[in-house]
Design a protein around this motif. Structure first.
Motif, PDB file in Angstrom:
ATOM      1  N   LEU A  45      -1.853  -2.999 -11.928  1.00 57.74           N
ATOM      2  CA  LEU A  45      -0.552  -3.123 -11.277  1.00 57.74           C
ATOM      3  C   LEU A  45       0.241  -4.325 -11.764  1.00 57.74           C
ATOM      4  O   LEU A  45       1.435  -4.438 -11.479  1.00 57.74           O
ATOM      5  CB  LEU A  45      -0.729  -3.208  -9.762  1.00 57.74           C
ATOM      6  CG  LEU A  45      -1.310  -1.952  -9.098  1.00 57.74           C
ATOM      7  CD1 LEU A  45      -1.521  -2.191  -7.612  1.00 57.74           C
ATOM      8  CD2 LEU A  45      -0.410  -0.747  -9.325  1.00 57.74           C
TER       9      LEU A  45
ATOM     10  N   ILE B 175       0.832  -1.201   0.000  1.00 55.77           N
ATOM     11  CA  ILE B 175       0.000   0.000   0.000  1.00 55.77           C
ATOM     12  C   ILE B 175       0.868   1.252   0.000  1.00 55.77           C
ATOM     13  O   ILE B 175       0.473   2.294  -0.531  1.00 55.77           O
ATOM     14  CB  ILE B 175      -0.933   0.001   1.228  1.00 55.77           C
ATOM     15  CG1 ILE B 175      -1.886  -1.188   1.165  1.00 55.77           C
ATOM     16  CG2 ILE B 175      -1.744   1.291   1.307  1.00 55.77           C
ATOM     17  CD1 ILE B 175      -2.728  -1.348   2.416  1.00 55.77           C
TER      18      ILE B 175
ATOM     19  N   ASN C  11      -3.862   6.002 -12.517  1.00 56.98           N
ATOM     20  CA  ASN C  11      -2.987   5.466 -11.486  1.00 56.98           C
ATOM     21  C   ASN C  11      -1.795   6.328 -11.094  1.00 56.98           C
ATOM     22  O   ASN C  11      -1.133   6.033 -10.101  1.00 56.98           O
ATOM     23  CB  ASN C  11      -2.432   4.102 -11.939  1.00 56.98           C
ATOM     24  CG  ASN C  11      -3.520   3.115 -12.246  1.00 56.98           C
ATOM     25  OD1 ASN C  11      -4.343   2.809 -11.393  1.00 56.98           O
ATOM     26  ND2 ASN C  11      -3.560   2.630 -13.477  1.00 56.98           N
TER      27      ASN C  11
ATOM     28  N   LEU D 282      -5.270  -6.692  -4.767  1.00 54.01           N
ATOM     29  CA  LEU D 282      -6.460  -6.056  -4.218  1.00 54.01           C
ATOM     30  C   LEU D 282      -7.736  -6.832  -4.516  1.00 54.01           C
ATOM     31  O   LEU D 282      -8.804  -6.460  -4.049  1.00 54.01           O
ATOM     32  CB  LEU D 282      -6.584  -4.632  -4.771  1.00 54.01           C
ATOM     33  CG  LEU D 282      -5.407  -3.695  -4.460  1.00 54.01           C
ATOM     34  CD1 LEU D 282      -5.605  -2.348  -5.132  1.00 54.01           C
ATOM     35  CD2 LEU D 282      -5.237  -3.513  -2.960  1.00 54.01           C
TER      36      LEU D 282
ATOM     37  N   SER E 290      -5.920  -3.297  -9.223  1.00 54.90           N
ATOM     38  CA  SER E 290      -5.091  -4.488  -9.068  1.00 54.90           C
ATOM     39  C   SER E 290      -4.632  -5.012 -10.424  1.00 54.90           C
ATOM     40  O   SER E 290      -3.464  -5.370 -10.611  1.00 54.90           O
ATOM     41  CB  SER E 290      -5.874  -5.572  -8.322  1.00 54.90           C
ATOM     42  OG  SER E 290      -5.038  -6.658  -7.976  1.00 54.90           O
TER      43      SER E 290
ATOM     44  N   VAL F 230      -0.488   2.807  -5.396  1.00 54.30           N
ATOM     45  CA  VAL F 230      -1.528   2.114  -4.633  1.00 54.30           C
ATOM     46  C   VAL F 230      -2.192   3.084  -3.665  1.00 54.30           C
ATOM     47  O   VAL F 230      -3.421   3.254  -3.670  1.00 54.30           O
ATOM     48  CB  VAL F 230      -0.951   0.903  -3.869  1.00 54.30           C
ATOM     49  CG1 VAL F 230      -2.071   0.165  -3.139  1.00 54.30           C
ATOM     50  CG2 VAL F 230      -0.237  -0.044  -4.820  1.00 54.30           C
TER      51      VAL F 230
END
Length: 405
Positions: free
Chosen positions: A63, A25, A401, A72, A60, A30
């Motif tokens: 990523l 995190i 993001n 996630l 998620s 994130v």
């Protein structure tokens, strides 16, 4: 004579922004990626809702392949990420500390970060300046009382930076700290009020020379996750560019080196007791961080991008002397050195793009931060043509993001 610290009270330790380990995190894509998705749904949906679950699953999926290891998919529904790790966003003043009935709610500060009114650099600097222990968001009232009774108040992120800065200035080769040194030396020494920076530095240097035995020092990380939680202070400073992590064989020995590119700015942040948002210090920090994050050997990437995109995508300037190749998905997140992941930009526009002050949607809509609008508003078109060679999915990824350096 070597001073041997004592625990100011039973259970003394440093707690990061969550009582749980949150290495994944901690990464900005994130931490801030979740925040941006909260902003989409704020006031209308619960953290346990299908809508929030869909947003987390999308993050998620984004990523995958970036080097950020956090899943996630399983942190949705009733066991959602905020229920399990909400202290993180609360402690950083991004969501309110009080109960909201599970309704997605941001603080004014969190809303401004999510809406790009506060840059990522400003957010990190504000956190360094303001984050202190004890912290009633992550510590009980009884625990906070123990700190108060011991006359202890620590700004841990500022303290770490002050120590590493002092180490660097004393000996250029010693300008770093390890997780092991944080846990075994810095945290135990911080249990005494008004400990001077020089004391930490001298003890760390003695430790590195084998002249300091800490075997009899108090263990401030007695539980299984305490070491990992202490390490997150270093991860935060590394993730936001203040320290540069150098991998070693184990996490104990990995070195977090002082970023000399922003030496003046770090020293000013250490001294500051006030907000630096919208100040020259914030702008200078941003500018230098952008410069320090860029890779020097990008000739092949630049040639590929400028061959495909011969003008600045925003201003139409065609002089190669002032054009640079800008990554869409940053290299830090494994963005490829291919033309599909790049656009030509004038140097100053490239800075705005890398720092998050200028954003481009996959449809070609251009958005400026308030700061950028003051200086560039009249000269930046609200919509541009995206060249056919550009992978628009990369633009979508960045939009969803990434908030810049």
């Amino acid at each position: 004579m070597i001073y041997i610290p004592k625990l100011p009270f039973f259970g003394f330790k440093w707690k990061w922004a969550s009582v749980q380990c949150t290495e994944g995190i901690n990464d900005p894509v994130v931490l801030l990626g979740v925040l941006f998705r909260m902003a989409k749904l704020e006031g209308r949906y619960k953290y346990s809702s299908d809508e929030f679950a869909k947003e987390l699953i999308g993050l998620s999926d984004d990523l995958v392949g970036t080097g950020v290891n956090v899943d996630l998919h399983r942190r949705t529904g009733e066991r959602n990420i905020i229920r399990n790790s909400g202290q993180y966003w609360k402690a950083l003043n991004l969501i309110p500390p009080y109960k909201t009935g599970g309704i997605i709610t941001l603080t004014d500060f969190g809303r401004k970060v999510a809406n790009h009114q506060i840059s990522q650099t400003e957010f990190s600097a504000e956190t360094i300046i303001s984050f202190k222990l004890p912290n009633p968001v992550i510590q009980s009232e009884a625990e906070c009382s123990k700190w108060k009774d011991a006359k202890l108040e620590i700004y841990p992120l500022k303290l770490i930076l002050a120590i590493v800065c002092h180490l660097k200035r004393q000996d250029n080769d010693q300008g770093y700290v390890t997780t092991n040194e944080l846990v075994k030396i810095i945290i135990p020494l911080s249990g005494a009020p008004d400990r001077k920076t020089e004391t930490y530095v001298n003890y760390i240097l003695k430790y590195r020379l084998g002249e300091l035995d800490v075997a009899s020092w108090p263990n401030c990380c007695p539980e299984a996750n305490d070491f990992r939680i202490a390490r997150e202070f270093l991860l935060f400073l590394s993730n936001y560019g203040y320290l540069i992590k150098k991998e070693k064989t184990t996490r104990n020995d990995e070195e977090y080196h002082y970023n000399t590119e922003i030496d003046y700015e770090i020293r000013e942040i250490i001294k500051s007791h006030h907000s630096i948002i919208n100040t020259e210090l914030a702008f200078d920090t941003e500018r230098k961080m952008v410069r320090s994050q860029r890779r020097p050997n990008q000739a092949k990437f630049r040639k590929a991008v400028l061959d495909a995109c011969k003008r600045c995508i925003i201003t139409n300037v065609s002089m190669p002397e002032v054009l640079e190749a800008a990554h869409i998905i940053p290299y830090k997140y494994h963005g490829a050195d291919t033309k599909e992941n790049g656009v030509a930009m004038r140097m100053d526009i490239h800075y705005l793009f890398d720092s998050g002050h200028l954003r481009i949607s996959e449809e070609g809509n251009v958005f400026l931060s308030d700061k950028a609008r003051w200086s560039y508003g009249a000269s930046i078109p609200p919509k541009i043509f995206i060249p056919d060679y550009v992978n628009k999915e990369y633009l979508r990824w960045r939009w969803d993001n990434y908030n810049g350096i």
